[in-house]
Design an enzyme around this catalytic site. Structure first.
Site, PDB file in Angstrom:
ATOM      1  N   PHE A 159      92.767 -20.618  51.874  1.00 22.71           N
ATOM      2  CA  PHE A 159      92.478 -21.890  51.174  1.00 22.71           C
ATOM      3  C   PHE A 159      92.014 -21.662  49.731  1.00 22.71           C
ATOM      4  CE2 PHE A 159      88.702 -24.937  50.731  1.00 22.71           C
ATOM      5  CZ  PHE A 159      89.427 -25.886  50.027  1.00 22.71           C
ATOM      6  N   SER A 174      77.493 -12.032  58.783  1.00 22.15           N
ATOM      7  CA  SER A 174      78.476 -11.038  58.305  1.00 22.15           C
ATOM      8  C   SER A 174      78.671 -11.164  56.794  1.00 22.15           C
ATOM      9  CB  SER A 174      79.807 -11.189  59.053  1.00 22.15           C
ATOM     10  OG  SER A 174      80.455 -12.398  58.705  1.00 22.15           O
ATOM     11  N   LYS A 175      78.615 -12.388  56.258  1.00 26.10           N
ATOM     12  CA  LYS A 175      78.724 -12.549  54.803  1.00 26.10           C
ATOM     13  C   LYS A 175      77.461 -11.997  54.130  1.00 26.10           C
ATOM     14  CE  LYS A 175      81.541 -14.244  52.645  1.00 26.10           C
ATOM     15  NZ  LYS A 175      82.824 -13.754  52.062  1.00 26.10           N
ATOM     16  N   THR A 229      78.982 -17.147  50.203  1.00 25.05           N
ATOM     17  CA  THR A 229      78.638 -18.502  50.640  1.00 25.05           C
ATOM     18  C   THR A 229      77.130 -18.740  50.535  1.00 25.05           C
ATOM     19  OG1 THR A 229      78.458 -19.835  52.657  1.00 25.05           O
ATOM     20  CG2 THR A 229      78.652 -17.495  52.983  1.00 25.05           C
ATOM     21  N   ASP A 230      76.753 -20.010  50.427  1.00 19.37           N
ATOM     22  CA  ASP A 230      75.321 -20.359  50.452  1.00 19.37           C
ATOM     23  C   ASP A 230      74.742 -20.229  51.865  1.00 19.37           C
ATOM     24  OD1 ASP A 230      76.583 -22.544  51.625  1.00 19.37           O
ATOM     25  OD2 ASP A 230      75.594 -24.061  50.398  1.00 19.37           O
ATOM     26  N   GLU A 231      75.619 -20.059  52.876  1.00 18.22           N
ATOM     27  CA  GLU A 231      75.120 -20.010  54.256  1.00 18.22           C
ATOM     28  C   GLU A 231      74.280 -18.759  54.512  1.00 18.22           C
ATOM     29  OE1 GLU A 231      77.858 -21.369  57.258  1.00 18.22           O
ATOM     30  OE2 GLU A 231      79.011 -22.493  55.788  1.00 18.22           O
ATOM     31  N   ASN A 290      83.411 -26.044  50.323  1.00 17.74           N
ATOM     32  CA  ASN A 290      84.578 -26.460  49.530  1.00 17.74           C
ATOM     33  C   ASN A 290      85.448 -27.427  50.317  1.00 17.74           C
ATOM     34  OD1 ASN A 290      85.694 -23.809  47.352  1.00 17.74           O
ATOM     35  ND2 ASN A 290      83.626 -24.155  48.075  1.00 17.74           N
ATOM     36  N   PRO A 320      85.524 -35.889  65.971  1.00 21.75           N
ATOM     37  CA  PRO A 320      84.409 -35.271  66.710  1.00 21.75           C
ATOM     38  C   PRO A 320      83.242 -34.862  65.811  1.00 21.75           C
ATOM     39  CG  PRO A 320      86.168 -33.664  66.381  1.00 21.75           C
ATOM     40  CD  PRO A 320      86.614 -34.931  65.703  1.00 21.75           C
ATOM     41  N   ALA A 373      88.250 -13.023  54.161  1.00 28.82           N
ATOM     42  CA  ALA A 373      87.181 -13.062  55.165  1.00 28.82           C
ATOM     43  C   ALA A 373      87.635 -13.931  56.326  1.00 28.82           C
ATOM     44  CB  ALA A 373      85.905 -13.660  54.562  1.00 28.82           C
ATOM     45  N   TYR A 400      79.026 -15.726  61.405  1.00 28.15           N
ATOM     46  CA  TYR A 400      79.742 -15.801  60.119  1.00 28.15           C
ATOM     47  C   TYR A 400      78.799 -15.516  58.957  1.00 28.15           C
ATOM     48  CZ  TYR A 400      81.515 -17.991  55.839  1.00 28.15           C
ATOM     49  OH  TYR A 400      81.864 -18.243  54.532  1.00 28.15           O
TER      50      TYR A 400
HETATM   51  P1  NAD Z   1      90.301 -18.992  54.707  1.00 30.70           P
HETATM   52  O1  NAD Z   1      89.912 -18.722  56.118  1.00 30.70           O
HETATM   53  O2  NAD Z   1      91.056 -20.229  54.374  1.00 30.70           O
HETATM   54  O3  NAD Z   1      91.188 -17.782  54.156  1.00 30.70           O
HETATM   55  C1  NAD Z   1      90.814 -16.451  54.355  1.00 30.70           C
HETATM   56  C2  NAD Z   1      91.966 -15.554  53.920  1.00 30.70           C
HETATM   57  O4  NAD Z   1      91.547 -14.188  54.103  1.00 30.70           O
HETATM   58  C3  NAD Z   1      93.238 -15.753  54.746  1.00 30.70           C
HETATM   59  O5  NAD Z   1      94.352 -15.764  53.892  1.00 30.70           O
HETATM   60  C4  NAD Z   1      93.258 -14.536  55.671  1.00 30.70           C
HETATM   61  O6  NAD Z   1      94.562 -14.126  56.031  1.00 30.70           O
HETATM   62  C5  NAD Z   1      92.568 -13.499  54.792  1.00 30.70           C
HETATM   63  N1  NAD Z   1      91.962 -12.443  55.603  1.00 30.70           N
HETATM   64  C6  NAD Z   1      91.061 -12.582  56.614  1.00 30.70           C
HETATM   65  N2  NAD Z   1      90.750 -11.373  57.124  1.00 30.70           N
HETATM   66  C7  NAD Z   1      91.464 -10.459  56.402  1.00 30.70           C
HETATM   67  C8  NAD Z   1      91.567  -9.040  56.449  1.00 30.70           C
HETATM   68  N3  NAD Z   1      90.890  -8.339  57.363  1.00 30.70           N
HETATM   69  N4  NAD Z   1      92.387  -8.434  55.579  1.00 30.70           N
HETATM   70  C9  NAD Z   1      93.101  -9.159  54.655  1.00 30.70           C
HETATM   71  N5  NAD Z   1      93.048 -10.493  54.578  1.00 30.70           N
HETATM   72  C10 NAD Z   1      92.227 -11.139  55.432  1.00 30.70           C
HETATM   73  O7  NAD Z   1      88.946 -18.898  53.877  1.00 30.70           O
HETATM   74  P2  NAD Z   1      88.496 -19.689  52.572  1.00 30.70           P
HETATM   75  O8  NAD Z   1      87.868 -20.966  52.969  1.00 30.70           O
HETATM   76  O9  NAD Z   1      89.598 -19.667  51.594  1.00 30.70           O
HETATM   77  O10 NAD Z   1      87.322 -18.743  52.057  1.00 30.70           O
HETATM   78  C11 NAD Z   1      87.568 -17.682  51.132  1.00 30.70           C
HETATM   79  C12 NAD Z   1      86.257 -16.982  50.812  1.00 30.70           C
HETATM   80  O11 NAD Z   1      85.328 -17.907  50.252  1.00 30.70           O
HETATM   81  C13 NAD Z   1      85.573 -16.366  52.036  1.00 30.70           C
HETATM   82  O12 NAD Z   1      85.033 -15.136  51.642  1.00 30.70           O
HETATM   83  C14 NAD Z   1      84.467 -17.354  52.368  1.00 30.70           C
HETATM   84  O13 NAD Z   1      83.369 -16.704  52.972  1.00 30.70           O
HETATM   85  C15 NAD Z   1      84.097 -17.860  50.979  1.00 30.70           C
HETATM   86  N6  NAD Z   1      83.539 -19.220  50.945  1.00 30.70           N
HETATM   87  C16 NAD Z   1      84.207 -20.261  51.555  1.00 30.70           C
HETATM   88  C17 NAD Z   1      83.667 -21.542  51.466  1.00 30.70           C
HETATM   89  C18 NAD Z   1      84.381 -22.717  52.088  1.00 30.70           C
HETATM   90  O14 NAD Z   1      83.830 -23.834  52.081  1.00 30.70           O
HETATM   91  N7  NAD Z   1      85.590 -22.574  52.595  1.00 30.70           N
HETATM   92  C19 NAD Z   1      82.477 -21.764  50.783  1.00 30.70           C
HETATM   93  C20 NAD Z   1      81.830 -20.670  50.183  1.00 30.70           C
HETATM   94  C21 NAD Z   1      82.379 -19.412  50.258  1.00 30.70           C
HETATM   95  P1  TYD Z   2      82.503 -26.824  58.570  1.00 28.44           P
HETATM   96  O1  TYD Z   2      83.589 -27.507  57.811  1.00 28.44           O
HETATM   97  O2  TYD Z   2      82.871 -26.027  59.765  1.00 28.44           O
HETATM   98  O3  TYD Z   2      81.697 -25.944  57.506  1.00 28.44           O
HETATM   99  P2  TYD Z   2      80.286 -25.139  57.702  1.00 28.44           P
HETATM  100  O4  TYD Z   2      79.929 -25.101  59.115  1.00 28.44           O
HETATM  101  O5  TYD Z   2      80.643 -23.795  57.163  1.00 28.44           O
HETATM  102  O6  TYD Z   2      79.305 -25.880  56.861  1.00 28.44           O
HETATM  103  O7  TYD Z   2      81.440 -27.915  59.020  1.00 28.44           O
HETATM  104  C1  TYD Z   2      80.800 -28.758  58.087  1.00 28.44           C
HETATM  105  C2  TYD Z   2      79.799 -29.607  58.836  1.00 28.44           C
HETATM  106  O8  TYD Z   2      80.517 -30.495  59.710  1.00 28.44           O
HETATM  107  C3  TYD Z   2      78.873 -28.806  59.733  1.00 28.44           C
HETATM  108  O9  TYD Z   2      77.586 -29.423  59.718  1.00 28.44           O
HETATM  109  C4  TYD Z   2      79.494 -28.939  61.110  1.00 28.44           C
HETATM  110  C5  TYD Z   2      80.127 -30.309  61.074  1.00 28.44           C
HETATM  111  N1  TYD Z   2      81.356 -30.473  61.899  1.00 28.44           N
HETATM  112  C6  TYD Z   2      81.461 -31.557  62.779  1.00 28.44           C
HETATM  113  O10 TYD Z   2      80.559 -32.379  62.911  1.00 28.44           O
HETATM  114  N2  TYD Z   2      82.620 -31.684  63.499  1.00 28.44           N
HETATM  115  C7  TYD Z   2      83.638 -30.805  63.400  1.00 28.44           C
HETATM  116  O11 TYD Z   2      84.670 -30.969  64.114  1.00 28.44           O
HETATM  117  C8  TYD Z   2      83.521 -29.713  62.467  1.00 28.44           C
HETATM  118  C9  TYD Z   2      84.620 -28.711  62.305  1.00 28.44           C
HETATM  119  C10 TYD Z   2      82.358 -29.597  61.736  1.00 28.44           C
END
Ligand code: NAD
Ligand code: TYD
Length: 353
Positions: free
Chosen positions: A11, A157-158, A129-131, A184, A209, A83, A154
């Site tokens: 993403f 590990s981050k 991540t902020d998590e 995001n 849900p 990740a 998760y």
């Molecule tokens: P995502 O799950 O959409 O994509 C992860 C990508 O990493 C995929 O393309 C997957 O194939 C690749 N990948 C996973 N394991 C791999 C491995 N072992 N080797 C090579 N490629 C691998 O994740 P995202 O939402 O795009 O998140 C990207 C980064 O941003 C992550 O590090 C996540 O922790 C961080 N992040 C995400 C959010 C969010 O809201 N999505 C917020 C803050 C930080």
């Molecule tokens: P999510 O998108 O999984 O992100 P994160 O857990 O990394 O913050 O979830 C965002 C919030 O939405 C979290 O408080 C969990 C809640 N949630 C639901 O209530 N229902 C759902 O089906 C999902 C996926 C998340």
């Protein structure tokens, strides 16, 4: 400049590449991704033919493959997105998260140390991540000095990967930077996360849900704003430093879901009441963090970054994107997605069961 982007088929990584490949024609971008369930080659349509873009299907935890690739490429800049990223999946299969997020980051750091770190201007930018900071109560904001206190496999590990990156900076003098970003949303997000899941379920008139009572708060950021923030830190942030990135957009999950119902109803001429009637409270997530909220003052002050998108405009653009991209939606709603919906939701039951 040679840039390796890990996880560029997911993403955020694919949004980063779609922004960066046309913008920096003099940089060569190599997308290193193992193509997990969360990846989609269709995320790269439009840039995959560009002369300054390449792709290598590599698992970042495979030290032989990563070592070989780095020895050959010797990138100047690594932007590390790859990740396992979904909290609920980390509860079901934590081993995958340890392998990809901790071992994978370690392997990349070793390869960077061996082949790149001595280059002038080299940089390893770690996307996190902020998590890692755990949960806030009803007040306060995360800053860069907030104590790490992760709740899920998760986020643990981050957190471990952040510690490794920082330790390699201090011990081996590696040129590193870390960004910790809030939740995001936007185009190309795999529909296991809250916003795309609710959009697609609302369009298909499936239950929406909500975990627990829907009172958990997240700080939402449009993905393009995150990508711009990363470039601002790469270009203007100080080596060895951490920068927080957030949208100053705190919303309770219930409010997010209600806004999704409103926008989907407006975009498809449906009834808001009908869509809101799909909201279903289900069993809460174990270890569910109550609230995340970011103080991004350091990033603004030092790197000149501020979010440009409001939640309203970002959400409308996101809903439109899912409406306009049937093929993409159909391609991700295949076997693996159906298995996950079965594992996570059908067995979850109602909130009080
Ligand atoms: P995502 O799950 O959409 O994509 C992860 C990508 O990493 C995929 O393309 C997957 O194939 C690749 N990948 C996973 N394991 C791999 C491995 N072992 N080797 C090579 N490629 C691998 O994740 P995202 O939402 O795009 O998140 C990207 C980064 O941003 C992550 O590090 C996540 O922790 C961080 N992040 C995400 C959010 C969010 O809201 N999505 C917020 C803050 C930080
Ligand atoms: P999510 O998108 O999984 O992100 P994160 O857990 O990394 O913050 O979830 C965002 C919030 O939405 C979290 O408080 C969990 C809640 N949630 C639901 O209530 N229902 C759902 O089906 C999902 C996926 C998340």
């Amino acid at each position: 400049m040679k840039v390796v982007v890990t996880g560029g088929a997911g993403f955020i990584g694919s949004n980063f590449l779609r922004l960066s490949v046309p913008r920096f024609a003099d940089h060569h971008f190599l997308n290193v991704d193992k193509l997990s369930y969360a990846a989609n080659p269709a995320n790269l349509h439009g840039i995959d033919e560009a002369p300054n873009y390449g792709f290598a299907r590599v698992d970042i935890a495979d030290s032989a493959a990563v070592g070989e690739l780095f020895a050959k490429e010797r990138p100047d800049l690594v932007v590390h997105f790859a990740a396992e990223s979904h909290v609920d999946r980390s509860i079901v299969a934590p081993d995958h998260f340890v392998q990809a997020n901790i071992v994978g980051t370690f392997v990349l750091l070793e390869a960077f140390r061996a082949h790149c770190a001595d280059r002038n201007g080299a940089l390893f930018h770690h996307v996190s991540t902020d998590e890692v900071y755990g949960s806030l109560g009803t007040t306060g904001l995360f800053t860069e000095t907030t104590r790490y206190d992760p709740s899920s496999p998760y986020s643990a590990s981050k957190a471990a990967s952040d510690h490794l990156v920082r330790a390699y900076g201090r011990t081996y003098g590696l040129p590193i930077k870390i960004t910790n970003c809030s939740n995001n949303y936007g185009p190309y997000q795999f529909p296991e996360k809250l916003i795309p899941l609710m959009i697609l379920n609302a369009l298909e008139r499936k239950p929406l849900p909500v975990y627990g009572e829907g009172r958990n708060v997240r700080d939402w950021l449009y993905v393009e704003d995150h990508c711009e923030a990363i470039w601002s830190v790469i270009e203007r942030g100080r080596l060895g430093e951490t920068y927080n990135i957030g949208g100053r957009c705190e919303l309770r999950n219930m409010d997010v879901v209600q806004q999704i119902c409103t926008v989907v109803a407006a975009e498809t001429r449906a009834s808001v009441t009908e869509l809101e009637g799909l909201i279903t409270f289900v069993k809460d997530r174990p270890g569910h963090d109550l609230r995340y909220a970011i103080n991004a003052d350091k990033t603004t002050a030092e790197c000149g970054w501020q979010p440009q998108h409001s939640f309203e405009s970002g959400l409308q653009a996101t809903v439109r994107w899912y409406l306009d991209n049937h093929d993409w939606v159909a391609s991700v709603q295949s076997g693996e997605y159906r298995n996950w919906m079965e594992t996570n939701y059908h067995k979850r039951g109602a909130a009080d069961s």
